[in-house]
Design a protein around this motif. Structure first.
Motif, PDB file in Angstrom:
ATOM      1  N   THR A 111      39.662  69.037  64.653  1.00  0.00           N
ATOM      2  CA  THR A 111      40.150  68.149  64.005  1.00  0.00           C
ATOM      3  C   THR A 111      41.097  67.808  63.055  1.00  0.00           C
ATOM      4  O   THR A 111      41.465  69.271  62.451  1.00  0.00           O
ATOM      5  CB  THR A 111      38.601  68.220  62.917  1.00  0.00           C
ATOM      6  OG1 THR A 111      37.042  68.066  63.467  1.00  0.00           O
ATOM      7  CG2 THR A 111      38.730  67.042  62.279  1.00  0.00           C
ATOM      8  N   GLN A 112      42.004  66.873  62.943  1.00  0.00           N
ATOM      9  CA  GLN A 112      42.895  67.044  62.171  1.00  0.00           C
ATOM     10  C   GLN A 112      42.544  66.109  60.894  1.00  0.00           C
ATOM     11  O   GLN A 112      41.495  64.932  61.391  1.00  0.00           O
ATOM     12  CB  GLN A 112      43.804  66.191  63.257  1.00  0.00           C
ATOM     13  CG  GLN A 112      44.603  66.844  64.831  1.00  0.00           C
ATOM     14  CD  GLN A 112      44.680  68.008  63.825  1.00  0.00           C
ATOM     15  OE1 GLN A 112      45.248  68.281  63.665  1.00  0.00           O
ATOM     16  NE2 GLN A 112      44.815  69.502  65.178  1.00  0.00           N
ATOM     17  N   PRO A 113      43.525  66.143  59.893  1.00  0.00           N
ATOM     18  CA  PRO A 113      43.986  67.527  59.941  1.00  0.00           C
ATOM     19  C   PRO A 113      43.357  68.497  58.875  1.00  0.00           C
ATOM     20  O   PRO A 113      43.931  69.036  58.358  1.00  0.00           O
ATOM     21  CB  PRO A 113      45.167  66.223  59.045  1.00  0.00           C
ATOM     22  CG  PRO A 113      44.175  65.480  57.993  1.00  0.00           C
ATOM     23  CD  PRO A 113      43.268  65.171  59.267  1.00  0.00           C
ATOM     24  N   PRO A 134      32.402  76.489  58.346  1.00  0.00           N
ATOM     25  CA  PRO A 134      33.453  76.835  58.849  1.00  0.00           C
ATOM     26  C   PRO A 134      34.821  75.966  59.210  1.00  0.00           C
ATOM     27  O   PRO A 134      34.211  74.469  59.254  1.00  0.00           O
ATOM     28  CB  PRO A 134      32.893  77.160  60.381  1.00  0.00           C
ATOM     29  CG  PRO A 134      31.917  76.095  60.492  1.00  0.00           C
ATOM     30  CD  PRO A 134      31.379  75.711  58.396  1.00  0.00           C
ATOM     31  N   ASP A 135      35.408  76.781  60.293  1.00  0.00           N
ATOM     32  CA  ASP A 135      36.808  75.468  60.094  1.00  0.00           C
ATOM     33  C   ASP A 135      36.668  75.912  62.128  1.00  0.00           C
ATOM     34  O   ASP A 135      36.460  76.562  62.389  1.00  0.00           O
ATOM     35  CB  ASP A 135      38.320  76.235  59.734  1.00  0.00           C
ATOM     36  CG  ASP A 135      39.007  75.219  59.944  1.00  0.00           C
ATOM     37  OD1 ASP A 135      39.907  74.449  60.731  1.00  0.00           O
ATOM     38  OD2 ASP A 135      39.991  75.687  59.220  1.00  0.00           O
ATOM     39  N   GLY A 173      47.878  79.332  68.024  1.00  0.00           N
ATOM     40  CA  GLY A 173      49.032  78.073  68.357  1.00  0.00           C
ATOM     41  C   GLY A 173      49.976  77.256  67.481  1.00  0.00           C
ATOM     42  O   GLY A 173      50.315  77.767  66.026  1.00  0.00           O
ATOM     43  N   PRO A 174      50.223  75.665  67.741  1.00  0.00           N
ATOM     44  CA  PRO A 174      50.460  75.009  66.490  1.00  0.00           C
ATOM     45  C   PRO A 174      50.427  74.749  65.045  1.00  0.00           C
ATOM     46  O   PRO A 174      48.702  75.234  65.500  1.00  0.00           O
ATOM     47  CB  PRO A 174      51.132  73.782  67.657  1.00  0.00           C
ATOM     48  CG  PRO A 174      51.219  74.282  69.266  1.00  0.00           C
ATOM     49  CD  PRO A 174      50.321  74.891  68.919  1.00  0.00           C
ATOM     50  N   ARG A 175      50.257  74.981  63.626  1.00  0.00           N
ATOM     51  CA  ARG A 175      49.534  74.869  62.307  1.00  0.00           C
ATOM     52  C   ARG A 175      50.310  74.763  61.835  1.00  0.00           C
ATOM     53  O   ARG A 175      51.097  74.936  61.864  1.00  0.00           O
ATOM     54  CB  ARG A 175      48.333  76.286  62.921  1.00  0.00           C
ATOM     55  CG  ARG A 175      49.289  77.188  62.571  1.00  0.00           C
ATOM     56  CD  ARG A 175      48.730  78.687  62.341  1.00  0.00           C
ATOM     57  NE  ARG A 175      49.819  79.954  62.508  1.00  0.00           N
ATOM     58  CZ  ARG A 175      50.625  79.797  61.176  1.00  0.00           C
ATOM     59  NH1 ARG A 175      49.851  79.195  59.922  1.00  0.00           N
ATOM     60  NH2 ARG A 175      50.844  80.873  61.520  1.00  0.00           N
ATOM     61  N   HIS A 176      49.073  73.849  60.730  1.00  0.00           N
ATOM     62  CA  HIS A 176      49.635  73.936  59.313  1.00  0.00           C
ATOM     63  C   HIS A 176      50.406  75.327  59.148  1.00  0.00           C
ATOM     64  O   HIS A 176      50.122  75.988  59.222  1.00  0.00           O
ATOM     65  CB  HIS A 176      49.429  73.913  58.469  1.00  0.00           C
ATOM     66  CG  HIS A 176      48.167  72.236  58.887  1.00  0.00           C
ATOM     67  ND1 HIS A 176      47.590  71.425  58.815  1.00  0.00           N
ATOM     68  CD2 HIS A 176      48.811  70.978  59.672  1.00  0.00           C
ATOM     69  CE1 HIS A 176      47.012  70.576  59.015  1.00  0.00           C
ATOM     70  NE2 HIS A 176      48.003  69.972  59.430  1.00  0.00           N
TER      71      HIS A 176
END
Length: 151
Positions: free
Chosen positions: A133-135, A128-129, A81-84
């Motif tokens: 949660t942003q950012p 874990p990620d 998905g949209p991501r850094h």
């Protein structure tokens, strides 16, 4: 450096951690192949794993590496998905606390440009990620840091 460029980061522990490792990057056909071998992790656990904006591991807690590498201003998220640019799959340790993983990244490059990871840092997190949660992904303290250098 274009097709075939390589980079590596040697991970060292932050204060109170015993996590070490080596992460290799190989640029090919528009993506990065990543091989991470990390030890000293909590056994049978997932750990957030990200490319951070600054190539600086001088602080004892890893915060000198700055935030996630995000030149496009996108939200934090999973690979599909949209991501850094700096968001990566979690490290998954075995019963001995070792993660030995290979995966592909689309977006970051080793070659010069806005998405180049050369000179940036890698951070391993204690938890874990959640990819929501942003950012940051709420993955907790930074337990290892290493600077990425092209070869």
């Amino acid at each position: 450096m274009g097709k075939g460029a390589m980079a590596a980061a040697s991970l060292g522990p932050t204060q109170g951690s015993a996590v070490t490792g080596l992460v290799m990057f190989h640029e090919m056909d528009g993506h990065l192949m990543v091989h991470a071998k990390v030890s000293g992790l909590k056994p049978n656990a997932e750990h957030g794993f990200h490319i951070h904006e600054k190539g600086d591991c001088a602080s004892t807690d890893g915060t000198s590496a700055g935030g996630h590498f995000n030149p496009d201003g996108k939200p934090h998220g999973p690979q599909d998905g949209p991501r850094h640019v700096g968001d990566m799959p979690a490290l998954k340790s075995d019963s001995k606390g070792v993660a030995d993983q290979k995966f592909m990244l689309h977006g970051p490059t080793i070659a010069a440009g806005p998405a180049s990871i050369n000179g940036r840092s890698l951070i391993v997190h204690i938890g874990p990620d959640d990819y929501k949660t942003q950012p940051t992904g709420n993955s907790g303290a930074r337990i290892a840091c290493g600077v990425i250098a092209a070869h």
